[in-house]
Write a protein that holds these residues in place. Structure first.
Motif, PDB file in Angstrom:
ATOM      1  N   ARG A   1       4.691 115.121 -76.155  1.00  0.00           N
ATOM      2  CA  ARG A   1       4.534 113.693 -75.834  1.00  0.00           C
ATOM      3  C   ARG A   1       5.896 113.005 -75.777  1.00  0.00           C
ATOM      4  N   ILE A   2       6.768 113.307 -76.736  1.00  0.00           N
ATOM      5  CA  ILE A   2       8.102 112.692 -76.706  1.00  0.00           C
ATOM      6  C   ILE A   2       8.899 113.214 -75.516  1.00  0.00           C
ATOM      7  N   ALA A   3       8.903 114.529 -75.328  1.00  0.00           N
ATOM      8  CA  ALA A   3       9.746 115.120 -74.286  1.00  0.00           C
ATOM      9  C   ALA A   3       9.313 114.672 -72.899  1.00  0.00           C
TER      10      ALA A   3
ATOM     11  N   TRP B   1      12.263 111.033 -67.792  1.00  0.00           N
ATOM     12  CA  TRP B   1      12.889 110.141 -66.802  1.00  0.00           C
ATOM     13  C   TRP B   1      14.161 109.503 -67.363  1.00  0.00           C
ATOM     14  N   PHE B   2      14.168 109.206 -68.654  1.00  0.00           N
ATOM     15  CA  PHE B   2      15.398 108.718 -69.294  1.00  0.00           C
ATOM     16  C   PHE B   2      16.485 109.780 -69.222  1.00  0.00           C
TER      17      PHE B   2
ATOM     18  N   GLY C   1       8.944 116.256 -64.869  1.00  0.00           N
ATOM     19  CA  GLY C   1      10.236 115.866 -65.446  1.00  0.00           C
ATOM     20  C   GLY C   1      11.224 117.007 -65.435  1.00  0.00           C
ATOM     21  N   ARG C   2      10.772 118.210 -65.807  1.00  0.00           N
ATOM     22  CA  ARG C   2      11.689 119.355 -65.798  1.00  0.00           C
ATOM     23  C   ARG C   2      12.098 119.711 -64.373  1.00  0.00           C
TER      24      ARG C   2
ATOM     25  N   ARG D   1      10.151 102.225 -64.939  1.00  0.00           N
ATOM     26  CA  ARG D   1      10.094 102.014 -63.489  1.00  0.00           C
ATOM     27  C   ARG D   1       9.568 100.618 -63.162  1.00  0.00           C
ATOM     28  N   THR D   2       9.833  99.656 -64.055  1.00  0.00           N
ATOM     29  CA  THR D   2       9.393  98.273 -63.847  1.00  0.00           C
ATOM     30  C   THR D   2      10.603  97.351 -63.923  1.00  0.00           C
TER      31      THR D   2
END
Length: 999
Positions: A700-702, A707-708, A742-743, A664-665
């Motif tokens: 942590r990965i998920a 957002w990706f 995210g979900r 988001r940058t």
């Protein structure tokens, strides 16, 4: 090329010129194989395409109505491509040129649709393959060569040219048949356009050559009188074609008109000087000299006698077998063979490199066979040489010199000979081959070396050609089909099985050896069984030809022979890198492998063709062919695999979390691209974490990737992986709130905002319980958005007010931009579109200032809907079209689809309902593959977009337009949007958020 030769050896007449047709004089039979001679059907069944005259298509003799000139230009463009794909942009340029309308793409799809109905009336709707098909970014017209009169002409003309020296009567018959196919100038009704200009010129040149060959055949048959009239017409029509003048002079001479023959040659000289300012070529000058002295070589000779005078004056040594004759056809390497031949003509040492099984030796033999005659070529087989001291003797024996144990003696025996030497399979002797090659090249100026090796020789002046695998969708499939037919001639794969064969070839990395071994399995296995068996490819592909070298009798042996050449550090790095799926960069390799330095060891793996480099990527990316990766994985011990998998997982966690902070940058586009590059790796790492019960790493990965997944359109994958990770991680895990948000967003994309709202509420409750201000700040804008979707604007306003407090406390500017965007949406739903427009511009300004491109574009997306609220369809079209083009560059799939859906509605409102329906078809087709529907995701405005399009169209017209749109690619639809943009003075073309005039 046959010729009549005088006693002093000067050429004075070329009897024929081989017809040039795509650099290939082979003639294809109906099955597509090269035959021993032409097999041309006089009247192919089914469709027949005629281009030697006005463009015409017939079915069983009945002419089909193609339509106007533009449709004919479309057909011509596809025919000229000869079965290759033509991009839609190229077609639009060919059909309209610079006058392409904004709706050109839509009109093109209309032409395609109607043309399919004409050419394939019995083709079921939405059938994937047929005669006229979508392929990649364009279209392909699959026509059998014998169904096109220009291809039949080329085959017959080539046959005539080939028979000219031995059987002039048969040559004349074949050439007459070929010329009889012409009904007028090629593409006669398209000659005024640029569509077929190059092809027309090629065909007309071929026609001229065929007419010259026909005249030469009649001369060889003794019909000089008849040939004179034919050749006089030729020189009138083509006064600068020297061969026609030459043949006419010969015809006149043989007709007893020696004076006229000389006058003809002098007229040719004058015409060439007048028109081109050049003297006649050597052939015409030699003909003039021969006529003056009445050379007996000009007299008519029997074909066999004429053939004998073409033999060189000096006897040659009896040919000795130096290269083994090929037992199978070389497939898919024409371009590579040509490229290496060019390199070999310019450089004296060329090395063909590549992993085991790519066909280096086979290609080298093909190149050597086509090498210009000289002393050679010679072949030295080094695969079975294990003692470097035997290298000079092995090469010397291969070249037929005295047996020698010294490189110096070998160089002396070669001396100044002009010759080509092939050194095959140098990789295991590269340290010995390199000095031998350098010595021979420095002392033997006429020597050229063509080497095959899995790594370069490293000699000064060496040029390397890295032989790539075959194209899995093209040449690899052709190879599989041909080799499978060899073991099962009674079982020809159906057309619909080609996709499965292509998948098999793709799984096997396009490696020719692997494909041949897989094709051999069709003797006992079905294609489905072969595809399913590739999970253990080394067990499946374990039996090759009995006579093949040991290294080629199984896929495992081919890879093992390469791995054996590695040093211990290189072998260890290969095992480490086998955990990477889809490639890696140097930074990733260093992070996972750890010390010592990776660069040198990685360079060794690249040099030995076990790792490939993507030279177009910045920074450089590397990958292993999947077959090599699978081999390296299976050689790891359990402890080694666990160790490398753990390091790979730690790297993936770090990568995902860094990306999650940067998306988001201003670096968001770069990190989106990087995550796409590493998607296979992050999937593998996440799968490993879930499989081993590492809930911490999995969450942590998920959560970092959520957002990706949202922007990339990986809706179902994201929901499933986040759900699994949430189930495995502890209830107090710090990433839990972010994962729930995210979900929620992914469930919203899937068309279930209520489930999304449940996740947001759960995240808020947990955040409030432990005081996570950032999670609360991030969740409250989405709570407000979901509440307004549910029809509760008052509660949405309360959530919005609460959100300001937490956003300011968290100090997150990008969340402020999202909150302002949501405020604009709530304001427009509340009935004040003009106020909403101003708020959305403010949101866009904040987003632009902090680099939050998604919030910037989403503000513009809602702004386009505000324009529709105000009845300003033109502004809505401009806003949405600019966003579609901008988002295509960003590769933000979900935002692109949402904006394209709004653009479709705006087009419907603007009176361009057909264009809007086409775009809806594209959005629906792409979205369904992703599990995303903008109409379901946007329940307030999505149905309005569809209604605006359907309002002025009949159900049939709507269905036809959306079906047409379903065949478009994202690039096609973006091109449509780009044509809609009207650039005002001072507009740099990059502005996407249009400001509304409140007056």
């Amino acid at each position: 090329m046959s010729c009549v030769v005088m006693a002093d050896g000067h050429e004075i007449l070329r009897l024929y010129h081989p017809l040039r047709h795509n650099n290939d004089t082979s003639v294809l039979s109906g099955g597509g194989r090269k035959g021993n001679g032409p097999q041309v059907s006089a009247e192919p069944a089914g469709l027949h395409f005629s281009v030697l005259g006005p463009l015409m298509v017939t079915r069983e003799g009945a002419r089909l109505d193609l339509g106007g000139a533009r449709v004919k230009a479309l057909v011509a463009t596809l025919l000229i491509a000869q079965g290759k794909m033509v991009t839609t942009d190229r077609i639009v340029d060919a059909v309209w040129g610079e006058q392409a309308p904004n709706s050109g793409m839509v009109t093109l799809y209309s032409y395609i649709s109607k043309l399919r109905k004409v050419l394939e009336p019995d083709r079921p709707p939405r059938t994937a393959t047929g005669l006229l098909d979508r392929q990649g970014p364009g279209y392909v017209l699959r026509v059998r060569p014998e169904s096109v009169d220009s291809e039949r002409f080329a085959a017959l003309a080539e046959r005539g040219a080939r028979l000219l020296s031995d059987d002039p009567a048969a040559a004349a018959e074949s050439l007459a048949t070929a010329l009889g196919l012409w009904r007028g100038p090629a593409y006669a009704d398209l000659g005024g356009s640029d569509v077929a200009s190059a092809e027309i010129a090629r065909l007309e040149n071929a026609r001229l050559a065929a007419r010259q060959d026909h005249a030469a055949a009649r001369l060889a048959m003794g019909a000089a009188v008849q040939a004179v009239g034919e050749l006089e017409s030729l020189v009138r029509e083509h006064p600068l074609a020297e061969r026609s003048w030459e043949l006419l002079a010969l015809a006149l001479y043989r007709n007893g008109q020696q004076g006229d023959a000389l006058a003809t040659l002098r007229a040719a000289r004058e015409r060439l000087i007048e028109e081109l300012g050049v003297d006649p070529g050597p052939s015409l000058r030699a003909m003039e000299a021969a006529v003056l002295r009445q050379d007996p070589a000009l007299d008519l000779r029997a074909p066999k006698e004429a053939a004998t005078v073409t033999e060189p004056a000096e006897p040659r040594e009896p040919a000795r077998p130096r290269l083994p004759a090929p037992l199978t056809r070389l497939i898919g390497r024409d371009a590579a063979v040509g490229a290496v031949k060019d390199l070999l003509a310019a450089d004296r040492l060329v090395t063909i490199t590549g992993p085991g099984g790519t066909g280096k030796s086979r290609m080298a033999l093909e190149i050597a066979r086509e090498h210009p005659d000289g002393d050679g070529p010679w072949l030295a087989l080094l695969a079975d040489v294990t003692d470097a001291g035997l290298l000079p003797a092995t090469v010397g024996a291969a070249m037929g010199t005295a047996i020698t144990g010294s490189t110096d003696h070998l160089a002396a025996s070669i001396g100044d000979r002009e010759t080509l030497l092939v050194l095959d399979n140098c990789e295991h002797l590269v340290d010995a081959v390199a000095p031998l090659a350098e010595t021979l090249l420095s002392r033997c100026p006429g020597l050229r070396l063509l080497a095959t090796s899995r790594e370069p020789l490293g000699v000064a002046g060496e040029t390397t050609w890295d032989l790539p695998p075959l194209d899995p969708g093209g040449a690899a499939v052709e190879l599989f089909l041909e080799r499978s037919l060899a073991v099962r001639p009674d079982r020809r794969p159906r057309h619909d099985e080609r996709e499965l064969i292509s998948r098999i070839c793709r799984e096997l990395d396009g490696l020719p050896l692997a494909i041949e071994l897989a094709a051999a399995q069709t003797r006992v296995l079905s294609l489905e069984q072969i595809a399913d068996g590739l999970h253990d490819r080394f067990a499946l592909l374990a039996t090759g030809p009995r006579t093949a070298p040991a290294r080629h009798r199984s896929l495992e042996a081919a890879i093992a022979s390469s791995v054996r050449l590695l040093t211990s550090p290189e072998r260890e790095l290969l095992g480490c890198l086998s955990l990477f799926e889809g490639g890696f960069d140097l930074e990733a390799a260093e992070r996972v492998a750890g010390p010592p330095a990776v660069t040198h060891r990685l360079g060794g793996l690249v040099a030995k063709s076990l790792v490939t480099v993507d030279g177009s990527a910045v920074p450089r990316r590397y990958r292993m062919l999947e077959t090599i990766r699978q081999y390296a994985l299976r050689t790891l011990s359990g402890d080694e695999r666990a160790r490398w998998a753990g390091r790979h997982l730690a790297w993936a966690v770090e990568l995902a979390e860094t990306a999650g902070r940067r998306l988001r940058t201003f670096d968001g586009e770069l990190w989106l691209r990087r995550l796409r590059h590493e998607q296979a790796n992050t999937r593998a790492a996440l799968g490993h974490a879930l499989a081993t019960g590492d809930g911490d790493s999995a969450l942590r990965i998920a959560s970092a990737l959520s957002w990706f997944w949202y922007r990339n359109g990986d809706v179902h994958e994201g929901i499933a992986r986040l759900s699994e990770a949430l189930d495995r991680a502890g209830a107090d895990h710090p990433a839990r709130g972010q994962a729930l948000i995210g979900r929620a967003l992914l469930r919203y994309l899937a068309g279930d905002p209520f489930a999304g709202n449940d996740d947001v509420e759960l995240a808020l409750r947990q955040a409030e319980a432990i005081g996570e201000v950032e999670v609360m700040a991030r969740a409250l804008p989405y709570r407000a958005y979901f509440l307004q979707l549910s029809g509760d604007p008052s509660q949405a306003q309360l959530a919005l007010t609460e959100g300001w407090t937490h956003v300011r406390a968290a100090g997150l500017t990008w969340v402020e931009a999202e909150l302002m965007m949501v405020r604009g949406q709530i304001t427009r739903v509340a009935g004040d579109p003009l106020l909403a427009a101003g708020q959305l511009v403010q949101a866009a300004d904040i987003a632009q200032a902090c680099g939050h491109d998604w919030a910037y574009c989403s503000s513009g997306w809602i702004g386009a809907k505000v324009a529709m609220d105000l009845g300003d369809a033109g502004r809505a079209v401009q806003q949405a079209a600019r966003l579609v083009v901008h988002l295509d560059r960003m590769q933000d799939m979900t935002s692109w689809l949402a904006c394209a859906h709004v653009l479709a509605g705006a087009l419907g409102m603007a009176g361009r309902a057909v264009d809007g329906a086409v775009l809806l078809g594209t959005v629906s087709a792409i979205g369904s593959r992703m599990g995303y529907s903008p109409e379901l995701m946007d329940p307030l405005d999505g149905p309005r977009n569809v209604a605006a399009v359907r309002a002025t169209l009949s159900p049939e017209a709507y269905d036809e337009a959306t079906a047409m749109g379903a065949s478009l690619t994202k690039e096609d639809a973006t091109a449509m949007a780009r044509r809609l943009i009207v650039t005002a003075p001072g507009d740099d073309g990059r502005r996407t958020v249009l400001r509304h005039d409140r007056s």
